[in-house]
Structures are given as structure tokens and as C-alpha cells.
Design a protein around this motif. Structure first.
Motif, PDB file in Angstrom:
ATOM      1  N   LEU A   1     -27.897  62.869  13.354  1.00 35.29           N
ATOM      2  CA  LEU A   1     -28.437  61.545  13.677  1.00 35.29           C
ATOM      3  C   LEU A   1     -28.115  61.204  15.120  1.00 35.29           C
ATOM      4  N   GLY A   2     -29.111  60.722  15.838  1.00 31.96           N
ATOM      5  CA  GLY A   2     -28.853  60.293  17.210  1.00 31.96           C
ATOM      6  C   GLY A   2     -30.157  59.934  17.887  1.00 31.96           C
ATOM      7  N   PRO A   3     -30.057  59.275  19.043  1.00 24.62           N
ATOM      8  CA  PRO A   3     -31.263  58.815  19.721  1.00 24.62           C
ATOM      9  C   PRO A   3     -32.098  59.972  20.268  1.00 24.62           C
ATOM     10  N   SER A   4     -33.340  59.670  20.556  1.00 17.73           N
ATOM     11  CA  SER A   4     -34.252  60.652  21.131  1.00 17.73           C
ATOM     12  C   SER A   4     -33.638  61.266  22.395  1.00 17.73           C
ATOM     13  N   GLY A   5     -33.724  62.583  22.506  1.00 19.64           N
ATOM     14  CA  GLY A   5     -33.231  63.267  23.698  1.00 19.64           C
ATOM     15  C   GLY A   5     -31.763  63.639  23.656  1.00 19.64           C
ATOM     16  N   CYS A   6     -31.064  63.347  22.542  1.00 15.73           N
ATOM     17  CA  CYS A   6     -29.614  63.609  22.501  1.00 15.73           C
ATOM     18  C   CYS A   6     -29.290  65.063  22.167  1.00 15.73           C
ATOM     19  N   GLY A   7     -30.297  65.882  21.858  1.00 16.38           N
ATOM     20  CA  GLY A   7     -30.040  67.304  21.654  1.00 16.38           C
ATOM     21  C   GLY A   7     -30.139  67.780  20.215  1.00 16.38           C
ATOM     22  N   LYS A   8     -30.653  66.951  19.319  1.00 17.15           N
ATOM     23  CA  LYS A   8     -30.719  67.319  17.899  1.00 17.15           C
ATOM     24  C   LYS A   8     -31.603  68.546  17.667  1.00 17.15           C
ATOM     25  N   SER A   9     -32.821  68.498  18.235  1.00 19.57           N
ATOM     26  CA  SER A   9     -33.752  69.618  18.014  1.00 19.57           C
ATOM     27  C   SER A   9     -33.212  70.893  18.650  1.00 19.57           C
ATOM     28  N   THR A  10     -32.666  70.756  19.846  1.00 17.04           N
ATOM     29  CA  THR A  10     -32.092  71.917  20.524  1.00 17.04           C
ATOM     30  C   THR A  10     -31.013  72.542  19.639  1.00 17.04           C
ATOM     31  N   LEU A  11     -30.145  71.701  19.075  1.00 15.51           N
ATOM     32  CA  LEU A  11     -29.068  72.218  18.224  1.00 15.51           C
ATOM     33  C   LEU A  11     -29.628  72.966  17.012  1.00 15.51           C
ATOM     34  N   VAL A  12     -30.552  72.357  16.266  1.00 18.90           N
ATOM     35  CA  VAL A  12     -31.032  73.061  15.056  1.00 18.90           C
ATOM     36  C   VAL A  12     -31.762  74.343  15.416  1.00 18.90           C
ATOM     37  N   ARG A  13     -32.451  74.353  16.553  1.00 20.23           N
ATOM     38  CA  ARG A  13     -33.211  75.560  16.926  1.00 20.23           C
ATOM     39  C   ARG A  13     -32.319  76.723  17.327  1.00 20.23           C
ATOM     40  N   THR A  14     -31.052  76.435  17.629  1.00 23.49           N
ATOM     41  CA  THR A  14     -30.161  77.577  17.883  1.00 23.49           C
ATOM     42  C   THR A  14     -29.849  78.313  16.572  1.00 23.49           C
ATOM     43  N   ILE A  15     -29.999  77.608  15.441  1.00 26.23           N
ATOM     44  CA  ILE A  15     -29.635  78.221  14.155  1.00 26.23           C
ATOM     45  C   ILE A  15     -30.631  79.306  13.775  1.00 26.23           C
TER      46      ILE A  15
ATOM     47  N   ARG B   1     -23.525  79.098   4.652  1.00 29.31           N
ATOM     48  CA  ARG B   1     -22.591  78.334   5.473  1.00 29.31           C
ATOM     49  C   ARG B   1     -22.953  78.545   6.949  1.00 29.31           C
ATOM     50  N   VAL B   2     -23.127  77.445   7.669  1.00 29.22           N
ATOM     51  CA  VAL B   2     -23.535  77.526   9.076  1.00 29.22           C
ATOM     52  C   VAL B   2     -22.368  77.073   9.946  1.00 29.22           C
ATOM     53  N   GLU B   3     -21.974  77.907  10.886  1.00 29.98           N
ATOM     54  CA  GLU B   3     -20.841  77.569  11.754  1.00 29.98           C
ATOM     55  C   GLU B   3     -21.236  77.636  13.217  1.00 29.98           C
ATOM     56  N   LEU B   4     -21.066  76.521  13.901  1.00 33.95           N
ATOM     57  CA  LEU B   4     -21.317  76.461  15.338  1.00 33.95           C
ATOM     58  C   LEU B   4     -19.966  76.340  16.032  1.00 33.95           C
ATOM     59  N   ARG B   5     -19.721  77.212  16.993  1.00 31.43           N
ATOM     60  CA  ARG B   5     -18.427  77.200  17.697  1.00 31.43           C
ATOM     61  C   ARG B   5     -18.637  77.132  19.197  1.00 31.43           C
ATOM     62  N   GLY B   6     -18.136  76.054  19.811  1.00 28.91           N
ATOM     63  CA  GLY B   6     -18.238  75.903  21.263  1.00 28.91           C
ATOM     64  C   GLY B   6     -19.669  75.986  21.754  1.00 28.91           C
ATOM     65  N   LEU B   7     -20.599  75.498  20.910  1.00 27.77           N
ATOM     66  CA  LEU B   7     -22.020  75.691  21.195  1.00 27.77           C
ATOM     67  C   LEU B   7     -22.475  74.864  22.399  1.00 27.77           C
ATOM     68  N   GLY B   8     -23.139  75.540  23.328  1.00 30.85           N
ATOM     69  CA  GLY B   8     -23.720  74.845  24.472  1.00 30.85           C
ATOM     70  C   GLY B   8     -25.102  75.391  24.768  1.00 30.85           C
ATOM     71  N   VAL B   9     -25.996  74.494  25.165  1.00 28.86           N
ATOM     72  CA  VAL B   9     -27.321  74.910  25.626  1.00 28.86           C
ATOM     73  C   VAL B   9     -27.611  74.161  26.917  1.00 28.86           C
TER      74      VAL B   9
ATOM     75  N   ALA C   1     -31.928  72.466  34.395  1.00 23.73           N
ATOM     76  CA  ALA C   1     -31.545  71.136  33.917  1.00 23.73           C
ATOM     77  C   ALA C   1     -30.249  70.693  34.585  1.00 23.73           C
ATOM     78  N   ALA C   2     -30.163  69.396  34.895  1.00 18.08           N
ATOM     79  CA  ALA C   2     -28.965  68.866  35.545  1.00 18.08           C
ATOM     80  C   ALA C   2     -27.772  68.885  34.595  1.00 18.08           C
ATOM     81  N   GLN C   3     -28.044  68.596  33.306  1.00 14.53           N
ATOM     82  CA  GLN C   3     -26.963  68.559  32.322  1.00 14.53           C
ATOM     83  C   GLN C   3     -27.291  69.447  31.139  1.00 14.53           C
ATOM     84  N   ALA C   4     -26.257  69.800  30.400  1.00 20.17           N
ATOM     85  CA  ALA C   4     -26.470  70.569  29.178  1.00 20.17           C
ATOM     86  C   ALA C   4     -27.150  69.689  28.135  1.00 20.17           C
ATOM     87  N   ALA C   5     -28.106  70.264  27.382  1.00 18.05           N
ATOM     88  CA  ALA C   5     -28.777  69.525  26.301  1.00 18.05           C
ATOM     89  C   ALA C   5     -27.855  69.420  25.090  1.00 18.05           C
ATOM     90  N   VAL C   6     -27.017  70.453  24.911  1.00 19.96           N
ATOM     91  CA  VAL C   6     -25.993  70.449  23.865  1.00 19.96           C
ATOM     92  C   VAL C   6     -24.707  70.915  24.519  1.00 19.96           C
TER      93      VAL C   6
END
Ligand SMILES: Nc1ncnc2c1ncn2[C@@H]1O[C@H](COP(=O)(O)OP(=O)(O)O)[C@@H](O)[C@H]1O
Ligand SMILES: [Mg+2]
Length: 265
Positions: free
Chosen positions: A44-58, A10-18, A23-28
Motif C-alpha cells: 500500500l502506498g501512493p502513486s509512484g512510491c515503487g509498488k509496481s517496480t517491487l512486485v515486478r522484481t519477483i 515463500r517470497v524473500e526480498l533482501r536489500g532490494l534496490g531498483v 533516474a535521480a533516485q532509486a525507485a525501490v
């Protein structure tokens, strides 16, 4: 029979930010997400929306600047990063098989690091090659250059599953292969998921791929999760214009196609 994973995952992300340095804005930004043990979740989401960043935090390839990541209730920061990664399968678009290793040696990397005995490793390699429908006698001793793109991607999946991870992360794994091979790889991963019950967090920017594979789709836009839900929920009740646009004007066609899927679900 292939050994199943030992439950959990079970994977739980809470208040996750990167926020990357400078960077001017947070990637996640402020993501709360629980992926249940055994669930097939698709980001699912467009290129650059933070998908890879999110999975790599796991698997701690990226360290969050806010919030927490926990697997089965244990904060990943409490785990040694290398040990953590050996317990989490990771498949990316560029398979990254070692060119001078055989297929068997590539699949055996993590079991080798974990100090499994030779006979157990050999048996596991054959079992996994059969799972991904590559005949061990034919493929065990090949080098990556002797594989097609689709076969190499299958070996990448086998390698990621070698040590029976509870969690498998797949970041646009099939993006580089042609449509027909991609459909067959999607079919394979759906079957592997059914057989093993591994928790899968799968990234794609391809709506059809997401709808076809997911128990639950997690739609991201500009670093935020904008909707989570089953394929039907997304098609029937898009949360906003972004999701409506993403699933497209032919949502009805997609819904009908899902009722007669190309793969068994
Ligand atoms: N290592 C990095 N350093 C700085 N910025 C990055 C890094 N990786 C990604 N980014 C930025 O973070 C944002 C999200 O990227 P990413 O997670 O790769 O999105 P996706 O996988 O959805 O395409 C993008 O603006 C990207 O440019
Ligand atoms: Mg990406």
C-alpha cells in the motif's frame, strides 16, 4: 473441488534496490521483506512510491540493481525467466485478455505452454471458471468483448491461476472497475485465497482495499517500506505521521468496520 497449490511460495526480498537508468533516485530502496507461504500481503502506498517496480522484481519483469529476490529459498536469477513466469500468476489492471481468443483459450494459455494434455486443460478451464463463479457452459466460448469489466477481470484471475502457481502477483487489479464490482471482486479473491492458499502479493493505493484483504499490509513511501503489520496493528499503532495520515483520521471508524467486514474473512 479445485486443486490446491502444492504448498510453498515463500517470497524473500533482501536489500532490494531498483534504480532505473538515468533516474535521480532509486525507485525501490533497501527493502527487506518476507512474504510467508500462503500469506495475503498487500503493498500500500501512493502513486509512484515503487509498488509496481517491487512486485515486478519477483517475476523478473524488472531486474534489481541491488539485493536479491528468492522464492522458496531459490534466487530468481538462477531460474529461466520464462519458466519462472509460468509458475507465478500475474494480474494487472488492464486485464490483457487476447481479444481473438475465447475465454477458455485465454485461461488455457499457460497450461498449453506447459504442454498439458487437452483433456486436462479442458477440465482445468471449467474448474477455474466455476471457481470464479462464471458458468463454463455460458462463458467458455465467449470473446473478451462479450464480457463486462468485472467478468473480464475474473477471467484474468482465472488465467493467472491456471497452472496452479504458488505465488500470485496482483498489481492494482481492480482499480478500473466501479465500486460495487470492486467489492465483489475483492470478495472473490479473498475466497479464492482461502480455498487455494496461494501466496498473494497484491498492490493497491486504496487503504480500504488493503485493510479489507490483507493478512499483512506493507506500507511504502518513496521507494521504502515504512511499516508492515496486520490491519489492526496499522490502525492502532501507525509507525509515523505518513502512515497515520494514510490510514486517516477516521482510523477508529475503519477499525470498527473491520470488526463487521463486508466480506467473510
Ligand atoms: N520503466 C521505468 N523506467 C524509468 N522509471 C520508471 C519506470 N517504471 C517506473 N519508474 C519510476 O519509478 C518510480 C516508481 O514507479 P512505480 O513502481 O510504477 O510506482 P507505483 O506502482 O507505486 O505507482 C516512479 O518514479 C516512476 O516514475
Ligand atoms: Mg503501479
Amino acid at each position: 473441488m479445485v486443486a490446491t497449490t502444492h504448498g510453498g511460495g515463500r517470497v524473500e526480498l533482501r536489500g532490494l534496490g531498483v534504480r532505473y537508468p538515468n533516474a535521480a533516485q532509486a525507485a525501490v530502496h533497501d527493502v527487506d521483506l518476507t512474504v510467508e507461504a500462503g500469506e495475503f500481503a498487500v503493498l500500500l502506498g501512493p502513486s509512484g512510491c515503487g509498488k509496481s517496480t517491487l512486485v515486478r522484481t519477483i517475476n523478473r519483469l524488472v531486474e534489481p540493481t541491488a539485493g536479491t529476490v528468492a522464492i522458496d529459498g531459490v534466487d530468481v536469477r538462477e531460474r529461466d525467466a520464462n519458466e519462472l513466469r509460468r509458475g507465478i500468476g500475474y494480474v494487472i489492471q488492464a486485464v490483457g485478455l487476447f481479444p481473438h481468443y475465447t475465454v477458455a483459450q485465454n485461461v488455457a494459455i499457460v497450461p498449453g505452454l506447459l504442454g498439458w494434455e487437452r483433456a486436462r486443460i479442458d477440465a482445468r478451464v471449467d474448474e477455474l471458471l466455476r471457481l470464479i463463479r462464471l458458468d463454463p457452459a455460458q462463458y467458455r466460448d465467449r470473446k473478451p468483448r462479450q464480457l463486462s469489466g468485472g467478468e473480464a477481470q475474473r477471467v484474468g484471475v482465472a488465467r493467472a491461476l491456471a497452472a496452479e502457481p504458488r505465488v500470485l502477483l496482483m498489481d492494482e487489479p481492480f482499480a478500473a472497475v466501479d465500486a460495487i464490482v470492486r467489492a465483489s471482486l475483492q470478495d472473490e479473491i479473498a475466497r479464492v485465497h482461502r480455498e487455494l492458499g496461494t501466496t498473494i502479493v497484491f498492490v493497491t493505493h486504496d487503504v480500504d482495499e488493503a485493510l479489507r484483504l490483507a493478512d499483512r499490509v506493507v506500507v511504502m513511501n518513496a521507494g521504502r517500506v515504512v511499516q508492515t503489520g496486520g490491519p489492526d496493528e496499522l490502525l492502532e499503532g501507525p509507525a509515523d505521521d505518513f502512515v497515520r495520515h494514510l490510514v486517516g483520521v477516521d482510523a477508529e471508524t475503519r477499525r470498527l468496520a473491520l470488526e463487521r467486514p463486508l466480506i467473510e474473512r
